[in-house]
Design a protein around this motif. Structure first.
Motif, PDB file in Angstrom:
ATOM      1  N   LEU A 192       4.122  -2.328  -2.092  1.00  0.00           N
ATOM      2  CA  LEU A 192       3.400  -3.560  -1.856  1.00  0.00           C
ATOM      3  C   LEU A 192       4.213  -4.711  -2.261  1.00  0.00           C
ATOM      4  O   LEU A 192       4.851  -4.960  -3.205  1.00  0.00           O
ATOM      5  N   THR A 193       4.721  -5.586  -1.034  1.00  0.00           N
ATOM      6  CA  THR A 193       5.509  -6.690  -1.308  1.00  0.00           C
ATOM      7  C   THR A 193       4.989  -8.071  -1.222  1.00  0.00           C
ATOM      8  O   THR A 193       3.757  -8.192  -0.435  1.00  0.00           O
ATOM      9  N   ASP A 194       5.488  -9.044  -1.481  1.00  0.00           N
ATOM     10  CA  ASP A 194       5.045 -10.472  -1.042  1.00  0.00           C
ATOM     11  C   ASP A 194       5.653 -10.881   0.187  1.00  0.00           C
ATOM     12  O   ASP A 194       6.238 -10.038   0.884  1.00  0.00           O
ATOM     13  N   LEU A 195       5.432 -12.154   0.656  1.00  0.00           N
ATOM     14  CA  LEU A 195       5.885 -12.462   2.042  1.00  0.00           C
ATOM     15  C   LEU A 195       7.346 -12.744   2.069  1.00  0.00           C
ATOM     16  O   LEU A 195       7.706 -13.154   3.308  1.00  0.00           O
ATOM     17  N   ALA A 196       7.927 -12.641   1.084  1.00  0.00           N
ATOM     18  CA  ALA A 196       9.450 -12.508   1.031  1.00  0.00           C
ATOM     19  C   ALA A 196       9.959 -11.580   0.950  1.00  0.00           C
ATOM     20  O   ALA A 196      11.183 -11.201   0.823  1.00  0.00           O
ATOM     21  N   GLY A 197       9.370 -10.054   1.178  1.00  0.00           N
ATOM     22  CA  GLY A 197       9.829  -8.984   1.119  1.00  0.00           C
ATOM     23  C   GLY A 197      10.132  -8.513  -0.460  1.00  0.00           C
ATOM     24  O   GLY A 197      10.605  -7.435  -0.352  1.00  0.00           O
ATOM     25  N   LEU A 220      -2.330   1.124  -4.630  1.00  0.00           N
ATOM     26  CA  LEU A 220      -1.649  -0.040  -4.729  1.00  0.00           C
ATOM     27  C   LEU A 220      -2.091  -1.357  -4.661  1.00  0.00           C
ATOM     28  O   LEU A 220      -2.024  -2.375  -5.585  1.00  0.00           O
ATOM     29  N   LEU A 221      -3.269  -1.412  -3.545  1.00  0.00           N
ATOM     30  CA  LEU A 221      -3.898  -2.835  -3.449  1.00  0.00           C
ATOM     31  C   LEU A 221      -4.905  -2.815  -4.513  1.00  0.00           C
ATOM     32  O   LEU A 221      -5.158  -3.897  -5.174  1.00  0.00           O
ATOM     33  N   ASP A 222      -5.417  -1.822  -5.121  1.00  0.00           N
ATOM     34  CA  ASP A 222      -6.557  -1.813  -6.203  1.00  0.00           C
ATOM     35  C   ASP A 222      -6.083  -2.227  -7.504  1.00  0.00           C
ATOM     36  O   ASP A 222      -6.398  -3.053  -8.295  1.00  0.00           O
ATOM     37  N   ASP A 279      -6.132 -10.102   1.865  1.00  0.00           N
ATOM     38  CA  ASP A 279      -4.690 -10.623   1.323  1.00  0.00           C
ATOM     39  C   ASP A 279      -3.877  -9.854   2.202  1.00  0.00           C
ATOM     40  O   ASP A 279      -2.636 -10.280   2.042  1.00  0.00           O
ATOM     41  N   LEU A 280      -4.118  -8.781   2.918  1.00  0.00           N
ATOM     42  CA  LEU A 280      -2.967  -7.915   3.579  1.00  0.00           C
ATOM     43  C   LEU A 280      -2.602  -8.364   4.968  1.00  0.00           C
ATOM     44  O   LEU A 280      -3.684  -8.611   5.521  1.00  0.00           O
ATOM     45  N   VAL A 281      -1.597  -8.668   5.015  1.00  0.00           N
ATOM     46  CA  VAL A 281      -0.908  -9.070   6.326  1.00  0.00           C
ATOM     47  C   VAL A 281      -0.675  -8.151   7.212  1.00  0.00           C
ATOM     48  O   VAL A 281      -0.891  -8.404   8.691  1.00  0.00           O
ATOM     49  N   GLY A 282      -0.170  -7.130   7.144  1.00  0.00           N
ATOM     50  CA  GLY A 282       0.043  -6.134   7.903  1.00  0.00           C
ATOM     51  C   GLY A 282       0.807  -4.839   7.062  1.00  0.00           C
ATOM     52  O   GLY A 282       1.062  -4.862   5.994  1.00  0.00           O
ATOM     53  N   ILE A 283       0.887  -3.680   7.972  1.00  0.00           N
ATOM     54  CA  ILE A 283       1.658  -2.512   7.426  1.00  0.00           C
ATOM     55  C   ILE A 283       2.661  -2.204   8.198  1.00  0.00           C
ATOM     56  O   ILE A 283       2.732  -2.004   9.333  1.00  0.00           O
ATOM     57  N   GLY A 284       3.975  -1.955   7.572  1.00  0.00           N
ATOM     58  CA  GLY A 284       5.053  -1.381   8.355  1.00  0.00           C
ATOM     59  C   GLY A 284       5.409   0.061   7.852  1.00  0.00           C
ATOM     60  O   GLY A 284       5.544   0.332   6.696  1.00  0.00           O
ATOM     61  N   ILE A 285       5.875   0.804   8.896  1.00  0.00           N
ATOM     62  CA  ILE A 285       6.034   2.146   8.630  1.00  0.00           C
ATOM     63  C   ILE A 285       7.497   2.752   9.256  1.00  0.00           C
ATOM     64  O   ILE A 285       7.801   2.469  10.430  1.00  0.00           O
ATOM     65  N   GLY A 286       8.243   3.116   8.603  1.00  0.00           N
ATOM     66  CA  GLY A 286       9.453   3.746   9.142  1.00  0.00           C
ATOM     67  C   GLY A 286       9.381   5.385   8.990  1.00  0.00           C
ATOM     68  O   GLY A 286       8.739   6.102   8.202  1.00  0.00           O
TER      69      GLY A 286
END
Length: 402
Positions: free
Chosen positions: A99-104, A134-136, A144-151
């Motif tokens: 879980l990251t902030d908007l600066a990664g 993680l959110l809980d 609060d969740l902007v999006g999810i990135g997956i590799g």
């Protein structure tokens, strides 16, 4: 689908607030007057845009500037803690989620052994459960969740988020990964190859000043992520950088998981090194075992890793001449063995690539370690969500930046 929340507030329909945010994302606090000078806009227009961003939480007061007479002017700065992003890094045998902030910047993380060959449903269900946890634990909800990135450890059609005939991922071909997660959270879900997101994470974290970077992952498999002109190159169908299935010069005809023989992955990956050591009577079961043997001074392991580096170097020499990067970064679990792998790669690349291409080339170990993937996955979402246009659209509609 979960409900979405937002950035609404007074003045949230002000056009152009997104452009102002781009200036402030460098983290430097500025006053209204400074922003007016930088943008050429009137003070009243700047104030309206600041109000919109303050109401959204994306901007926050940041002290006061020195007074030139009268009341000191207020400064404002980007507030990366306003929202959160999830970065997911799935490998052949591991899963890392942050879980990251908007600066990664990672705020909390979870890691576990994950078998990608188990198929998409059990693996992605683990991802869903981990994200919820993680959110809980962070006290955050979907607003609060902007999006999810997956590799993922295989070729991905980035536009759809679907894996495309991945060699080590049975059952994943064409699977709608974004849909699986969007059943739980109505947010953008972006999917890419795992080495691409590692390249992105290493670039933004350790080498943001560079325009051209080649990231090479050496782990259970082998792959590369290409940054050129500060852009991630994915290729026509998401297969750019799939080094693992390039034929290695002078390699024995060892069968690869893709069905061909003599692939780089079959002769120079962590799996290949383990097989070689076992045949020589040196016990090793995992990449961590190989790293421990090298660090412990085992000569056979050090020689095997260095030879893998030489073999990788034979392919990378062509890549360097073709792509002309400023920097080659070696990451992945085998890279943690230290200088043995890097030395083998340098030995061949500097000897075989064009002198012009290697005149200022550096070949170094990754600095982001196991966090490269999650930081890169989060960065992929942040770059998607925080464009000026998307911020303006979100503020105008009083919805979350998505």
């Amino acid at each position: 689908m979960a409900a979405t929340g937002g950035f609404g507030g007074p003045g949230s329909g002000t056009p152009g607030a997104g452009e102002l945010l781009q200036l402030l994302r460098d983290g430097q606090p500025r006053t209204r007057a400074e922003l007016a000078r930088l943008t050429g806009l009137g003070r009243s227009t700047v104030s309206l845009r600041i109000d919109a961003l303050l109401a959204s939480g994306l901007l926050a007061p940041s002290g006061e500037a020195a007074s030139t007479g009268g009341r000191p002017p207020a400064r404002f700065a980007f507030n990366p803690r306003a929202r959160v992003v999830v970065g997911v890094d799935l490998g052949a045998t591991h899963g890392n989620i942050a879980l990251t902030d908007l600066a990664g910047q990672p705020l909390s993380e979870v890691a576990d052994d994950v078998d990608i060959s188990a198929g998409p449903i059990p693996v992605l269900d683990w991802v869903v459960a981990s994200i919820r946890r993680l959110l809980d634990e962070a006290g955050r909800d979907v607003t609060d969740l902007v999006g999810i990135g997956i590799g993922l450890p295989g070729p991905v059609e980035h536009s759809s988020g679907r894996p495309m005939r991945p060699p080590i991922m049975p059952g994943w071909d064409g699977y709608d990964v974004p849909h699986h997660l969007r059943r739980h959270w109505d947010v953008p879900v972006l999917v890419d190859n795992d080495v691409n997101i590692m390249a992105l994470g290493e670039h933004v974290t350790a080498h943001p000043e560079l325009d051209h970077l080649l990231f090479v992952k050496v782990a259970t498999g082998v792959g590369a992520g290409i940054i050129s002109g500060r852009q991630l190159l994915r290729g026509a169908v998401g297969a750019a950088g799939d080094l693992g299935h390039v034929a290695a010069p002078h390699a024995p005809d060892i069968l690869c998981t893709c069905g061909n023989k003599g692939c780089l992955e079959a002769v120079a990956s962590g799996h290949a090194i383990i097989k070689h050591l076992n045949s020589a009577g040196v016990p090793a079961k995992t990449n961590s075992d190989v790293v421990a043997l090298v660090r412990g001074g085992n000569i056979a392991a050090a020689q095997a890793v260095r030879q893998a580096g030489r073999t990788l170097g034979e392919v990378l020499a062509t890549c360097v001449s073709l792509l002309n990067p400023e920097l080659v970064v070696i990451g992945g679990s085998i890279a943690q063995a230290g200088e043995s792998l890097i030395a083998g790669i340098r030995e061949v690349v500097y000897g075989r690539s064009l002198p012009l291409a290697t005149a200022h080339l550096q070949i170094v170990s990754a600095t982001t370690g196991s966090q490269a993937g999650v930081i890169g996955a989060a960065t992929m979402v942040i770059q998607h969500a925080l464009t000026a246009d998307r911020v303006d659209e979100a503020l105008a509609s009083k919805s979350s930046v998505r």
